[in-house]
Design an enzyme around this catalytic site. Sequence first.
Site, short mmCIF file in Angstrom:
data_model
loop_
_atom_site.label_atom_id
_atom_site.label_comp_id
_atom_site.label_asym_id
_atom_site.label_seq_id
_atom_site.Cartn_x
_atom_site.Cartn_y
_atom_site.Cartn_z
CG LEU A 170 5.84 -8.55 0.19
CD1 LEU A 170 5.10 -8.82 1.41
CD2 LEU A 170 5.72 -8.72 -0.73
NE ARG A 171 3.84 0.85 0.97
CZ ARG A 171 4.81 0.83 1.92
NH1 ARG A 171 6.05 1.43 0.83
NH2 ARG A 171 4.98 1.83 2.71
N GLY A 172 3.14 -4.07 -3.69
CA GLY A 172 2.83 -3.85 -6.05
C GLY A 172 1.78 -5.28 -5.62
#
Length: 365
Positions: A295-297
Site C-alpha cells: 500500500l506504499r504507492g
Amino acid sequence: MPPTVAPDRPTAVKTKKRPVFPFTAIVGQEEMKLALILNTIDPKVGGVMIMGDRGTGKSTTIRALADLLPEIEVIADDPFNSHPSQRELMSDEAWGRVEAGKEVTVAHKQVPMVDLPLGATEDRVCGTIDIEKALSEGVKAFEPGLLAKANRGILYVDEVNLLDDHLVDVLLDSAASGWNTVEREGISIRHPASFVLVGSGNPEEGELRPQLLDRFGMHAEIHTVRQPDLRVQIVEQRTQFDAAPEEFLLEYEIQQQEIRKTLEEARKLLPRVTIDRELRLKISEVCSELDVDGLRGDIVTNRAAKALAAWEGRTEVEVDDIRRVIVLCLRHRLRKDPLESIDSGYKVRKVFGEIFKVSSDVDDD
C-alpha cells in the site's frame, strides 16, 4: 519551564558559509525539483531516488534545496538537533530535561545537509557505544553518527545503487520510523532520526533491488539537456557563478526569498489540505490495476498530491495534482524482476488516463 531563547548571536564569530548555487537558477530538471520540494513540504512522503546521467546537476540541485530552506529551532549544543518542544523530534535526554523543568536554551541553525560517503561503515552511520566506558563507569557512552547529524535535515547518498544493501536497509528503516536504535552487548540507545532521504545514481551502474527501491517514496528520472540554447545558458550561468558567486547570488535573491516564503506557507497549510474520497478510490484503483505490491504507492501518492496542493496554496486536491505526482510515486513500484528496467512512466500515465477519464498523452510538468 518554557525554553528560553538564546541571546542574539554575535556576528563577529559567525563564519561565512560557502556560496551555494541558487535553486531558482537551475535550468530544467523539473521532475527532480518537484520531487525534492514535495518531500521538503511533507517529509513523510518518504524521500526520493534520483536516477540519471552523470553531470546532470543532481548534487548541485540537492545542495541548493538545503541552502534554500529556512533555519530551524534547536536545543543549543544538542548533537541530535532536537526540537525545543516536539517530543518526536527530541532525544530522550533532551525530553528528560524539559520534563524535569530544567531550562533549555533555544538556538537557530541552518537545516543540516549530510553527505553519506560510499565507504561509510554501519558504526559511522548509526553511531557507536563505548562498551568499556559503559561497563566501567555505568554510563551510556554514545558517539553519534551521521543519522544523528541528519535529524531534521536532508541525508544525501550519491551512488546509492552501489551502497551495501544492509546499509541501505538501515537508512530506509530510520527514514521511515524517524528513530535510530543502536544496540551493542545488551546496551540499547535510540535517538530521533527524522530526515528526507535523497539517493542518486546512474542507471548504467545498476539499480537497487525492487524491495529496497519500493521503500523510496518517489523516483525521479533526469536526462542530459539536449537543446543547444539551454546548454549554453547552463554553461554561462555556471561560469558567472564560479567567477563572482556573491554577485550571482544577489541576482536571484528575490526569487530565493519568494520560494522560501512559499515553502513555509505550504508547510503550515498542509494539515488543512483534504483529498476527496472519490479521488482516493481512483488512486487505489490505479495502483491495483498496475499490480503495485503493498500500500506504499497509495499512501505516497495521496501525500504527494496533498503536498502539491499546499505548494500551490490550495486546501483541496485536484485531479491535475494527482496527474503530476503519480508517475513519480508509482513508476519504480512496477518492477518485479531485478533485471527489468524501470518504466519511464508510460504505463502509469496510460492507466491513470483510463481510470480518471482524462487524456493520457499529457507530459509531466
